[in-house]
Scaffold this motif. Structure first.
Motif, mmCIF file in Angstrom:
data_model
loop_
_atom_site.group_PDB
_atom_site.id
_atom_site.type_symbol
_atom_site.label_atom_id
_atom_site.label_comp_id
_atom_site.label_asym_id
_atom_site.label_seq_id
_atom_site.Cartn_x
_atom_site.Cartn_y
_atom_site.Cartn_z
ATOM 1 N N GLY A 242 0.807 -1.210 0.000
ATOM 2 C CA GLY A 242 0.000 0.000 0.000
ATOM 3 C C GLY A 242 0.838 1.256 0.000
ATOM 4 O O GLY A 242 0.303 2.372 0.019
ATOM 5 N N ASN A 245 0.095 4.582 -2.046
ATOM 6 C CA ASN A 245 -1.332 4.588 -2.348
ATOM 7 C C ASN A 245 -1.826 6.037 -2.336
ATOM 8 O O ASN A 245 -1.432 6.826 -1.465
ATOM 9 N N GLN A 276 -14.181 -1.678 -9.825
ATOM 10 C CA GLN A 276 -13.537 -2.465 -8.770
ATOM 11 C C GLN A 276 -12.888 -3.709 -9.366
ATOM 12 O O GLN A 276 -13.496 -4.429 -10.154
ATOM 13 N N MET A 351 -4.372 3.675 -8.896
ATOM 14 C CA MET A 351 -5.545 2.996 -8.346
ATOM 15 C C MET A 351 -5.537 3.190 -6.841
ATOM 16 O O MET A 351 -4.483 3.404 -6.239
ATOM 17 N N LEU A 352 -6.695 3.105 -6.227
ATOM 18 C CA LEU A 352 -6.792 3.087 -4.772
ATOM 19 C C LEU A 352 -6.857 1.633 -4.344
ATOM 20 O O LEU A 352 -7.855 0.953 -4.578
ATOM 21 N N ARG A 353 -5.769 1.150 -3.746
ATOM 22 C CA ARG A 353 -5.701 -0.265 -3.353
ATOM 23 C C ARG A 353 -6.226 -0.459 -1.933
ATOM 24 O O ARG A 353 -5.982 0.374 -1.054
ATOM 25 N N ARG A 354 -6.936 -1.557 -1.712
ATOM 26 C CA ARG A 354 -7.535 -1.856 -0.406
ATOM 27 C C ARG A 354 -7.467 -3.372 -0.164
ATOM 28 O O ARG A 354 -8.485 -4.040 -0.001
ATOM 29 N N PRO A 355 -6.266 -3.949 -0.140
ATOM 30 C CA PRO A 355 -6.131 -5.413 -0.124
ATOM 31 C C PRO A 355 -6.206 -6.018 1.275
ATOM 32 O O PRO A 355 -6.117 -5.319 2.291
ATOM 33 N N PHE A 374 -6.320 -9.081 -3.504
ATOM 34 C CA PHE A 374 -6.060 -7.748 -4.062
ATOM 35 C C PHE A 374 -7.395 -7.095 -4.417
ATOM 36 O O PHE A 374 -8.218 -7.678 -5.112
ATOM 37 N N ALA A 376 -8.871 -3.183 -5.708
ATOM 38 C CA ALA A 376 -8.510 -1.831 -6.128
ATOM 39 C C ALA A 376 -9.697 -1.152 -6.788
ATOM 40 O O ALA A 376 -10.522 -1.805 -7.437
ATOM 41 N N GLN A 378 -10.876 2.329 -9.225
ATOM 42 C CA GLN A 378 -10.404 3.343 -10.150
ATOM 43 C C GLN A 378 -11.542 3.837 -11.022
ATOM 44 O O GLN A 378 -12.515 3.120 -11.260
ATOM 45 N N PHE A 385 -6.028 -0.571 -13.615
ATOM 46 C CA PHE A 385 -5.498 -1.917 -13.413
ATOM 47 C C PHE A 385 -4.976 -2.563 -14.694
ATOM 48 O O PHE A 385 -3.893 -3.160 -14.705
#
Length: 438
Positions: A242, A245, A276, A351-355, A374, A376, A378, A385
């Motif tokens: 992250g 990010n 997503q 991208m906004l990653r939220r893993p 994973f 993400a 956008q 991606f």
């Protein structure tokens, strides 16, 4: 011999110490037999191994209503899960009913409250795994639609988001059919896995005959003390995941990177939604753990302990690739360098990653089945991606990872108020079979 009949007289009143012992033994026997201690009986011991863990965050709440759905720029809690469904609704009316039901259930679950009570001759209205008082526990549920929903079943085909497609495998992928795609993806995030599971079961129970669970994946991230300096959580390769990010608190940046804008070329209903990506990426941790540290760091492009780039001191430091054109500091094929070139066009591909990390037991070959869930978001799937993944194809990290599932989805715009519902704008935009006005 002294007469001790009095000390063994069963009719004699027991001493306070003996009464306490007998009460404890009785309660223990009931517990061992699977019974419930009646109201008014002695409380459980303070140090019982079966006591429920205590937490001061069970009443944490996130807002449900708004321009955007929760669970996207919302700070990520410790437990996550995604569940993909095939929608079995037979017509537009049933689809609208499903979306309204989803809206109602998510709104309730995120705020918490007492579970309803029905005649015990009927199935209970709640699973009961959180008890009669449902805690919010920082829960968010985010709903996203897959490309497969935009077919001829409900007249939505002309309204498919322009860049939404069925996820195609990359060269290193080994996608399993049963772990991919779906009409609807629900993302659950909360402080504890049980809260996510409770919410999933609640939704499945309240949409009988309309949802068929296709696949799901649970995950978590390590928790750190609140007084510690903020840092990205570590993945199961031991590196911080992250770094770099984009800042979710920067509204202008999120409007450029994450949220579809009203004046874009996307269908008007899609404004304030987001593309997503969900990918289940297996890590070959046994192989990774036997790889020298300097090789691990060269593959990632960061120092393992601090998360800093090679030409920096902290995780937040920005690598200077312009000063390192030959890759003598950060290898040209390092993961961070391929994923983000740090050039003038870099923001277009963010991208906004939220893993979350996941662990699924062991594989048939006896290896640990674990890796990265994973996630993400956008505003443009192709610039986000898809472009970044093409850059990463063939990277050295591929020796240690194998994507096995997931899909592309479109996270719906938010629910504005109590009269609104998920997907309303989409249904209303689909022509003669308009959804009923909210």
């Amino acid at each position: 011999m002294q007469d001790d009949r009095k000390s063994r007289d069963t009719n004699a009143p027991a001493s306070p110490a003996r009464r306490k012992l007998l009460l404890g033994a009785g309660a223990g026997a009931m517990a061992a037999a699977g019974g419930m201690v009646p109201q008014g009986a002695a409380a459980l011991s303070n140090d019982s191994v079966t006591n429920a863990p205590e937490s001061g965050t069970t009443q944490d709440r996130q807002p449900f209503y708004g321009l955007h759905q929760p669970g996207i720029v919302t700070p990520r809690p410790a437990a996550g899960m995604v569940a993909s469904f095939d929608i079995l609704s037979r017509d537009r009316a049933e689809l609208e009913q499903l979306l309204r039901t989803l809206t109602d259930r998510i709104a309730f679950l995120m705020q918490g409250g007492r579970a309803p009570e029905l005649d015990p001759k009927f199935p209970p209205p709640d699973s009961g795994i959180l008890g009669p008082e449902i805690i919010p526990d920082n829960l968010t549920v985010t709903a996203a639609l897959g490309a497969s929903l935009f077919d001829d079943r409900f007249g939505l085909k002309p309204l498919k988001p322009l860049r939404l497609s069925r996820m195609q495998g990359s060269p290193n992928d080994a996608l399993e059919k049963d772990l991919c795609h779906g009409d609807l993806l629900l993302q659950f995030s909360s402080n504890t896995p049980d809260t996510n599971i409770h919410a999933l079961r609640d939704i499945v129970k309240n949409a009988p005959g309309q949802l068929l669970l296709r696949w799901k994946q649970e995950g978590s991230v390590p928790v750190q003390p609140p007084e510690k300096v903020k840092e990205s959580a570590r993945n199961f390769l031991g590196f911080r995941d992250g770094s770099a990010n984009p800042d979710p608190a920067d509204e202008a940046l999120m409007n450029r990177i994450v949220w579809v804008q009203p004046d874009s070329d996307e269908p008007a209903w899609a404004a304030h939604g987001s593309y997503q990506v969900a990918r289940i990426i297996r890590n070959f941790v046994e192989r990774w753990d036997r790889t020298p540290l300097q090789e691990q760091e060269a593959i990632i492009g960061r120092k393992k302990a601090s998360g800093a780039p090679f030409d920096g001191r902290t995780e937040a430091d920005v690598p200077d690739y312009a000063a390192d054109p030959e890759g003598k500091v950060t290898p040209l094929d390092a993961h961070i360098r391929l994923a983000n070139r740090r050039d003038a066009d870099a923001e277009k591909h963010l991208m906004l990653r939220r893993p979350f990390n996941y662990s699924n037991g062991i594989s048939k070959s006896g290896q640990l089945e674990m890796g990265l869930l994973f996630i993400a978001f956008q505003a443009d799937l192709e610039k986000g991606f898809i472009t970044v993944q093409k850059r990463l194809d063939g990277e050295p990290l591929e020796e240690y990872i194998k994507p096995i599932g997931g899909g592309f989805f479109f996270a719906l715009p938010g629910v504005r108020n109590e009269k609104d519902f998920l997907g309303r704008a989409l249904l209303e935009a689909s022509g003669p079979q308009n959804a009923r006005k909210a």
